[in-house]
Design a protein around this motif. Sequence first.
Motif, PDB file in Angstrom:
ATOM      1  N   PHE A  84      20.053  -3.400   5.409  1.00  0.00           N
ATOM      2  CA  PHE A  84      18.879  -2.895   6.117  1.00  0.00           C
ATOM      3  C   PHE A  84      19.243  -1.907   7.222  1.00  0.00           C
ATOM      4  O   PHE A  84      18.481  -0.972   7.498  1.00  0.00           O
ATOM      5  CB  PHE A  84      18.087  -4.066   6.717  1.00  0.00           C
ATOM      6  N   CYS A  85      20.389  -2.086   7.852  1.00  0.00           N
ATOM      7  CA  CYS A  85      20.752  -1.194   8.955  1.00  0.00           C
ATOM      8  C   CYS A  85      20.890   0.249   8.476  1.00  0.00           C
ATOM      9  O   CYS A  85      20.477   1.188   9.173  1.00  0.00           O
ATOM     10  CB  CYS A  85      22.037  -1.670   9.626  1.00  0.00           C
ATOM     11  N   TYR A  86      21.446   0.455   7.273  1.00  0.00           N
ATOM     12  CA  TYR A  86      21.565   1.811   6.742  1.00  0.00           C
ATOM     13  C   TYR A  86      20.201   2.358   6.326  1.00  0.00           C
ATOM     14  O   TYR A  86      19.921   3.548   6.487  1.00  0.00           O
ATOM     15  CB  TYR A  86      22.529   1.821   5.553  1.00  0.00           C
ATOM     16  N   TYR A  87      19.373   1.500   5.792  1.00  0.00           N
ATOM     17  CA  TYR A  87      18.000   1.870   5.429  1.00  0.00           C
ATOM     18  C   TYR A  87      17.231   2.326   6.670  1.00  0.00           C
ATOM     19  O   TYR A  87      16.579   3.374   6.672  1.00  0.00           O
ATOM     20  CB  TYR A  87      17.353   0.648   4.779  1.00  0.00           C
ATOM     21  N   TRP A 152      12.162  -2.799   1.601  1.00  0.00           N
ATOM     22  CA  TRP A 152      13.627  -2.781   1.481  1.00  0.00           C
ATOM     23  C   TRP A 152      14.133  -4.053   0.815  1.00  0.00           C
ATOM     24  O   TRP A 152      15.012  -3.986  -0.053  1.00  0.00           O
ATOM     25  CB  TRP A 152      14.269  -2.655   2.863  1.00  0.00           C
ATOM     26  N   GLN A 153      13.600  -5.199   1.191  1.00  0.00           N
ATOM     27  CA  GLN A 153      14.064  -6.460   0.626  1.00  0.00           C
ATOM     28  C   GLN A 153      13.825  -6.515  -0.879  1.00  0.00           C
ATOM     29  O   GLN A 153      14.681  -6.990  -1.642  1.00  0.00           O
ATOM     30  CB  GLN A 153      13.350  -7.629   1.316  1.00  0.00           C
ATOM     31  N   VAL A 154      12.677  -6.019  -1.319  1.00  0.00           N
ATOM     32  CA  VAL A 154      12.373  -5.987  -2.755  1.00  0.00           C
ATOM     33  C   VAL A 154      13.336  -5.057  -3.486  1.00  0.00           C
ATOM     34  O   VAL A 154      13.890  -5.398  -4.545  1.00  0.00           O
ATOM     35  CB  VAL A 154      10.910  -5.557  -2.985  1.00  0.00           C
ATOM     36  N   LEU A 155      13.546  -3.860  -2.927  1.00  0.00           N
ATOM     37  CA  LEU A 155      14.465  -2.907  -3.554  1.00  0.00           C
ATOM     38  C   LEU A 155      15.888  -3.456  -3.596  1.00  0.00           C
ATOM     39  O   LEU A 155      16.593  -3.318  -4.609  1.00  0.00           O
ATOM     40  CB  LEU A 155      14.435  -1.580  -2.789  1.00  0.00           C
ATOM     41  N   TYR A 156      16.304  -4.082  -2.514  1.00  0.00           N
ATOM     42  CA  TYR A 156      17.652  -4.655  -2.460  1.00  0.00           C
ATOM     43  C   TYR A 156      17.815  -5.741  -3.524  1.00  0.00           C
ATOM     44  O   TYR A 156      18.830  -5.791  -4.228  1.00  0.00           O
ATOM     45  CB  TYR A 156      17.907  -5.231  -1.068  1.00  0.00           C
ATOM     46  N   PHE A 157      16.816  -6.599  -3.637  1.00  0.00           N
ATOM     47  CA  PHE A 157      16.884  -7.681  -4.624  1.00  0.00           C
ATOM     48  C   PHE A 157      16.942  -7.119  -6.042  1.00  0.00           C
ATOM     49  O   PHE A 157      17.720  -7.595  -6.879  1.00  0.00           O
ATOM     50  CB  PHE A 157      15.673  -8.598  -4.465  1.00  0.00           C
ATOM     51  N   LEU A 158      16.136  -6.101  -6.319  1.00  0.00           N
ATOM     52  CA  LEU A 158      16.124  -5.514  -7.659  1.00  0.00           C
ATOM     53  C   LEU A 158      17.466  -4.865  -8.000  1.00  0.00           C
ATOM     54  O   LEU A 158      17.970  -5.010  -9.120  1.00  0.00           O
ATOM     55  CB  LEU A 158      14.999  -4.480  -7.766  1.00  0.00           C
ATOM     56  N   ILE A 159      18.043  -4.173  -7.034  1.00  0.00           N
ATOM     57  CA  ILE A 159      19.311  -3.483  -7.295  1.00  0.00           C
ATOM     58  C   ILE A 159      20.459  -4.476  -7.448  1.00  0.00           C
ATOM     59  O   ILE A 159      21.219  -4.431  -8.424  1.00  0.00           O
ATOM     60  CB  ILE A 159      19.612  -2.478  -6.168  1.00  0.00           C
ATOM     61  N   VAL A 160      20.582  -5.389  -6.487  1.00  0.00           N
ATOM     62  CA  VAL A 160      21.744  -6.279  -6.447  1.00  0.00           C
ATOM     63  C   VAL A 160      21.613  -7.445  -7.416  1.00  0.00           C
ATOM     64  O   VAL A 160      22.583  -7.804  -8.100  1.00  0.00           O
ATOM     65  CB  VAL A 160      21.966  -6.794  -5.007  1.00  0.00           C
TER      66      VAL A 160
END
Length: 288
Positions: A84-87, A152-160
């Motif tokens: 999230f910090c980079y986002y 961001w949390q949704v995108l992170y979960f989908l990617i990772v």
Amino acid sequence: MSSTEDTEENSYAARRFQRVKQRFKDRSKVTHFLGVFAYGGFCFILGARPQDVRYIYCLFYITFVPLRWIYYRYKKWHYYLLDFCYYANTIFLIMLLFFPRNQKLFMVTFSFAEATMHPEETEQEVSWRQVESKSFLCTWLFTVPLIAYVLWQVLYFLIVNVLRRQRLLKDPEVMTSYRGLSKKAQKANNIWWRLSGILGDQNRMFMYILLQALFTVATMALTVPIFLSYELHLIFQILKVSAAVWNGGNFLLEVMPRQVVLKERKKLEVAQPPVEDRSQENQPVSGE
């Protein structure tokens, strides 16, 4: 092993220890010098030319983030760049470059960072503290940033956890935030490890997301009173700087020595054969 061999081995170990000690001292001096010099230089620029701080920030971002990606890729840490910090910093960079006078976007990034900004004042510009109402404040300091966090949390979960799931399962050395934090928490057996296991080991990922979300909501809720109060904001900045200095000292005096020792230990393990092999080499070979 003879006394001569013992003496030579002890002498070699002593010389190696001195080299490691000197290397650590040199590294500590360089790290301390660069850290203090950079911090002092930034404080000077912040006071002398505050209008140029945005350009320095942008320069650091476009220079060091790609370099960090190269290094992290080599160390298999590159998924940390999805944190999230980079986002949040990317959104902040967009604001600085393209929308430096956008009050709403400023308030969103303020909520992300909870840091002081000093925009240039003009007759047409509305002061960033002159807001329309409390509902306006809550919307742009809490609701909208929270929506951005959820996105961001949704995108992170989908990617990772969806798109790159098989890649991560094949290589356990690839680090993500969850892997890194859970590994440290498990090793320390601290409260976060116990809390994340309330619903069982199979649900630790869900608990990690939930705990992070609760922490985010709690900290974002503080941005409204901090935004309105100079005194609270000043106290918060002092606490943040104090924590950063404390953690920096802890890294310099505790983490770095451990890293140097571990690195040298690995070198010795590679350079020297196991004890069993050396003992067999020293045994006389019996004739047929």
